[in-house]
Design a protein around this motif. Structure first.
Motif, PDB file in Angstrom:
ATOM      1  N   GLN A 182       0.821  -1.210   0.000  1.00 11.11           N
ATOM      2  CA  GLN A 182       0.000   0.000   0.000  1.00 11.11           C
ATOM      3  C   GLN A 182       0.857   1.263   0.000  1.00 11.11           C
ATOM      4  OE1 GLN A 182      -2.472  -0.698   3.445  1.00 11.11           O
ATOM      5  NE2 GLN A 182      -3.949  -1.922   2.287  1.00 11.11           N
ATOM      6  N   ALA A 183       1.931   1.241   0.803  1.00 13.85           N
ATOM      7  CA  ALA A 183       2.824   2.402   0.838  1.00 13.85           C
ATOM      8  C   ALA A 183       3.586   2.552  -0.476  1.00 13.85           C
ATOM      9  CB  ALA A 183       3.801   2.271   2.007  1.00 13.85           C
ATOM     10  N   LEU A 184       4.026   1.439  -1.035  1.00 16.17           N
ATOM     11  CA  LEU A 184       4.743   1.477  -2.312  1.00 16.17           C
ATOM     12  C   LEU A 184       3.858   2.030  -3.411  1.00 16.17           C
ATOM     13  CD1 LEU A 184       7.403   0.636  -3.789  1.00 16.17           C
ATOM     14  CD2 LEU A 184       6.248  -1.536  -4.313  1.00 16.17           C
ATOM     15  N   ARG A 185       2.589   1.627  -3.421  1.00 20.48           N
ATOM     16  CA  ARG A 185       1.654   2.134  -4.429  1.00 20.48           C
ATOM     17  C   ARG A 185       1.531   3.659  -4.351  1.00 20.48           C
ATOM     18  NH1 ARG A 185      -2.839  -0.294  -2.819  1.00 20.48           N
ATOM     19  NH2 ARG A 185      -2.302  -2.219  -3.927  1.00 20.48           N
ATOM     20  N   ALA A 186       1.497   4.174  -3.129  1.00 18.29           N
ATOM     21  CA  ALA A 186       1.418   5.628  -2.956  1.00 18.29           C
ATOM     22  C   ALA A 186       2.682   6.307  -3.467  1.00 18.29           C
ATOM     23  CB  ALA A 186       1.185   5.963  -1.485  1.00 18.29           C
ATOM     24  N   GLN A 187       3.840   5.693  -3.222  1.00 20.74           N
ATOM     25  CA  GLN A 187       5.104   6.271  -3.694  1.00 20.74           C
ATOM     26  C   GLN A 187       5.168   6.336  -5.215  1.00 20.74           C
ATOM     27  OE1 GLN A 187       8.517   4.239  -2.099  1.00 20.74           O
ATOM     28  NE2 GLN A 187       7.825   4.413   0.030  1.00 20.74           N
ATOM     29  N   LEU A 188       4.598   5.327  -5.878  1.00 17.35           N
ATOM     30  CA  LEU A 188       4.755   5.194  -7.328  1.00 17.35           C
ATOM     31  C   LEU A 188       3.533   5.658  -8.113  1.00 17.35           C
ATOM     32  CD1 LEU A 188       6.477   1.667  -7.428  1.00 17.35           C
ATOM     33  CD2 LEU A 188       7.561   3.928  -7.493  1.00 17.35           C
ATOM     34  N   LYS A 189       2.628   6.381  -7.458  1.00 20.61           N
ATOM     35  CA  LYS A 189       1.365   6.736  -8.109  1.00 20.61           C
ATOM     36  C   LYS A 189       1.557   7.611  -9.346  1.00 20.61           C
ATOM     37  CE  LYS A 189       0.368  10.788  -5.218  1.00 20.61           C
ATOM     38  NZ  LYS A 189      -0.631  11.430  -4.323  1.00 20.61           N
ATOM     39  N   ASP A 190       2.618   8.366  -9.416  1.00 23.69           N
ATOM     40  CA  ASP A 190       2.847   9.253 -10.565  1.00 23.69           C
ATOM     41  C   ASP A 190       3.860   8.674 -11.550  1.00 23.69           C
ATOM     42  OD1 ASP A 190       1.059  11.223  -9.615  1.00 23.69           O
ATOM     43  OD2 ASP A 190       2.610  12.012  -8.273  1.00 23.69           O
ATOM     44  N   THR A 191       4.059   7.371 -11.497  1.00 20.67           N
ATOM     45  CA  THR A 191       4.991   6.711 -12.408  1.00 20.67           C
ATOM     46  C   THR A 191       4.225   5.757 -13.314  1.00 20.67           C
ATOM     47  OG1 THR A 191       5.474   4.731 -11.074  1.00 20.67           O
ATOM     48  CG2 THR A 191       6.667   6.762 -10.508  1.00 20.67           C
ATOM     49  N   ALA A 192       4.950   5.074 -14.186  1.00 26.03           N
ATOM     50  CA  ALA A 192       4.329   4.101 -15.095  1.00 26.03           C
ATOM     51  C   ALA A 192       4.269   2.702 -14.484  1.00 26.03           C
ATOM     52  CB  ALA A 192       5.110   4.060 -16.410  1.00 26.03           C
ATOM     53  N   ILE A 193       4.531   2.603 -13.181  1.00 28.26           N
ATOM     54  CA  ILE A 193       4.519   1.300 -12.501  1.00 28.26           C
ATOM     55  C   ILE A 193       3.207   1.133 -11.738  1.00 28.26           C
ATOM     56  CG2 ILE A 193       5.666  -0.203 -10.839  1.00 28.26           C
ATOM     57  CD1 ILE A 193       8.247   1.341 -11.362  1.00 28.26           C
ATOM     58  N   THR A 194       2.472   0.089 -12.052  1.00 27.93           N
ATOM     59  CA  THR A 194       1.255  -0.268 -11.333  1.00 27.93           C
ATOM     60  C   THR A 194       1.601  -1.256 -10.227  1.00 27.93           C
ATOM     61  OG1 THR A 194      -0.103   0.026 -13.323  1.00 27.93           O
ATOM     62  CG2 THR A 194      -1.044  -1.307 -11.551  1.00 27.93           C
ATOM     63  N   VAL A 195       1.101  -1.014  -9.036  1.00 28.41           N
ATOM     64  CA  VAL A 195       1.369  -1.878  -7.894  1.00 28.41           C
ATOM     65  C   VAL A 195       0.067  -2.558  -7.473  1.00 28.41           C
ATOM     66  CG1 VAL A 195       2.226  -2.016  -5.526  1.00 28.41           C
ATOM     67  CG2 VAL A 195       3.253  -0.391  -7.132  1.00 28.41           C
ATOM     68  N   ILE A 196       0.061  -3.885  -7.541  1.00 35.38           N
ATOM     69  CA  ILE A 196      -1.145  -4.670  -7.274  1.00 35.38           C
ATOM     70  C   ILE A 196      -0.909  -5.584  -6.081  1.00 35.38           C
ATOM     71  CG2 ILE A 196      -2.731  -6.412  -8.209  1.00 35.38           C
ATOM     72  CD1 ILE A 196      -1.969  -5.392 -11.012  1.00 35.38           C
ATOM     73  N   GLU A 197      -1.893  -5.653  -5.205  1.00 34.86           N
ATOM     74  CA  GLU A 197      -1.882  -6.665  -4.153  1.00 34.86           C
ATOM     75  C   GLU A 197      -2.900  -7.740  -4.517  1.00 34.86           C
ATOM     76  OE1 GLU A 197      -2.650  -7.347   0.635  1.00 34.86           O
ATOM     77  OE2 GLU A 197      -3.181  -5.429  -0.284  1.00 34.86           O
ATOM     78  N   ALA A 198      -2.464  -8.983  -4.550  1.00 38.53           N
ATOM     79  CA  ALA A 198      -3.359 -10.110  -4.780  1.00 38.53           C
ATOM     80  C   ALA A 198      -3.578 -10.829  -3.458  1.00 38.53           C
ATOM     81  CB  ALA A 198      -2.765 -11.056  -5.818  1.00 38.53           C
ATOM     82  N   LEU A 199      -4.831 -11.012  -3.089  1.00 42.09           N
ATOM     83  CA  LEU A 199      -5.168 -11.612  -1.798  1.00 42.09           C
ATOM     84  C   LEU A 199      -5.964 -12.898  -2.037  1.00 42.09           C
ATOM     85  CD1 LEU A 199      -5.695  -8.232  -1.534  1.00 42.09           C
ATOM     86  CD2 LEU A 199      -5.786  -8.915   0.859  1.00 42.09           C
ATOM     87  N   PRO A 200      -5.277 -14.034  -2.136  1.00 41.08           N
ATOM     88  CA  PRO A 200      -5.980 -15.298  -2.330  1.00 41.08           C
ATOM     89  C   PRO A 200      -6.687 -15.769  -1.053  1.00 41.08           C
ATOM     90  CG  PRO A 200      -3.671 -15.431  -3.018  1.00 41.08           C
ATOM     91  CD  PRO A 200      -3.823 -14.198  -2.191  1.00 41.08           C
ATOM     92  N   PRO A 201      -7.716 -16.604  -1.220  1.00 42.97           N
ATOM     93  CA  PRO A 201      -8.287 -17.326  -0.092  1.00 42.97           C
ATOM     94  C   PRO A 201      -7.486 -18.603   0.133  1.00 42.97           C
ATOM     95  CG  PRO A 201      -9.506 -17.849  -2.064  1.00 42.97           C
ATOM     96  CD  PRO A 201      -8.393 -16.905  -2.486  1.00 42.97           C
ATOM     97  N   VAL A 202      -8.073 -19.602   0.765  1.00 39.03           N
ATOM     98  CA  VAL A 202      -7.426 -20.906   0.875  1.00 39.03           C
ATOM     99  C   VAL A 202      -7.473 -21.567  -0.506  1.00 39.03           C
ATOM    100  CG1 VAL A 202      -7.422 -23.150   2.002  1.00 39.03           C
ATOM    101  CG2 VAL A 202      -8.142 -21.123   3.271  1.00 39.03           C
TER     102      VAL A 202
END
Length: 240
Positions: free
Chosen positions: A160-180
């Motif tokens: 979440q913090a990394l996404r905020a740092q890179l919000k104005d760049t061409a890098i998309t930061v995704i968190e994937a949250l699987p279940p079991v």
């Protein structure tokens, strides 16, 4: 992101969710580089036509071996998928701290190291994506797996913090949250598991759409419960 023509580094791609991710990303036209530490699974992935760098990401030496094996090639997509559980339940006996330490490094330190090493490369690409695979347990922990839950919660905060740092760049930061999910790590569970192929499909779809989060399967319900009452979500999951 259009996946055709992109190069993806997927950690832990010789088994479980990772094995499905590399198959599905390749089917979309991406070039795949992955890593693994089990010789038989590494050999099987190579036989299937994948480039596999042997590396144990539970150690700093393993991370360095993976970076060296890339030989500076362009990477457009980094998927930090490799992860491991760790028995750490005082109700069942004293935990093995060596096992806990290895899990902490693999689940949390290794993604941070890889992102740091590869950031100059990712910044140089016209568009790039970082996917950090956490867990529904990053939202609310279960009592029997405090080390695993802590590492995934830590990676969630980092993402979440990394996404905020890179919000104005061409890098998309995704968190994937699987279940079991149906993997070797969940072999002791007998029901309620999502097929790894479906979990991977939803993560790949998030990469294509550029979504900030991929709440996979039942994690959508956990997110809803947490948004209504974090305390209720914790009570539910601590009994899980």
């Amino acid at each position: 992101m259009r996946l055709s023509g992109k190069t993806a580094l997927v950690t832990g791609g010789t088994d479980g969710i990772g094995a499905e991710l590399i198959r599905q990303l390749r089917a979309k036209g991406a070039t795949i580089v992955t890593c693994g530490r089990n010789p038989e699974r590494v050999a099987a992935a190579r036989t299937a036509g994948f480039e596999v760098i042997e590396a144990d990401l539970s150690t700093l030496a393993g991370v360095e071996a993976l970076i060296a094996g890339l030989e500076g090639r362009p990477i457009d997509i980094l998927v930090n998928n490799a992860g491991v559980g760790a028995d750490h339940d005082f109700r069942e006996g004293p935990p093995d701290l060596a096992v806990s330490d290895a899990a902490i490094f693999l689940n949390l330190n290794a993604p941070i190291h890889l992102i740091t090493w590869l950031m100059p490369m990712l910044r140089s690409r016209p568009e790039a994506t970082i996917v950090n695979v956490t867990s529904g347990l990053a939202i609310a922990p279960r009592a029997g797996g405090p080390v695993y839950c802590a590492t995934k919660a830590g990676l969630r905060s980092y993402t979440q913090a990394l996404r905020a740092q890179l919000k104005d760049t061409a890098i998309t930061v995704i968190e994937a949250l699987p279940p079991v999910v149906e993997t070797k790590m969940t072999a002791g569970r007998t029901s309620g598991k999502m097929p790894a192929a479906e979990c991977a499909r939803q993560i790949v779809s998030a990469v294509e759409s550029g979504a900030a989060e991929a709440n996979v399967g039942m994690v959508k319900m956990l997110q809803l419960a947490h948004s209504l009452s974090p305390a209720l979500a914790r009570r539910i999951m601590l009994k899980f």
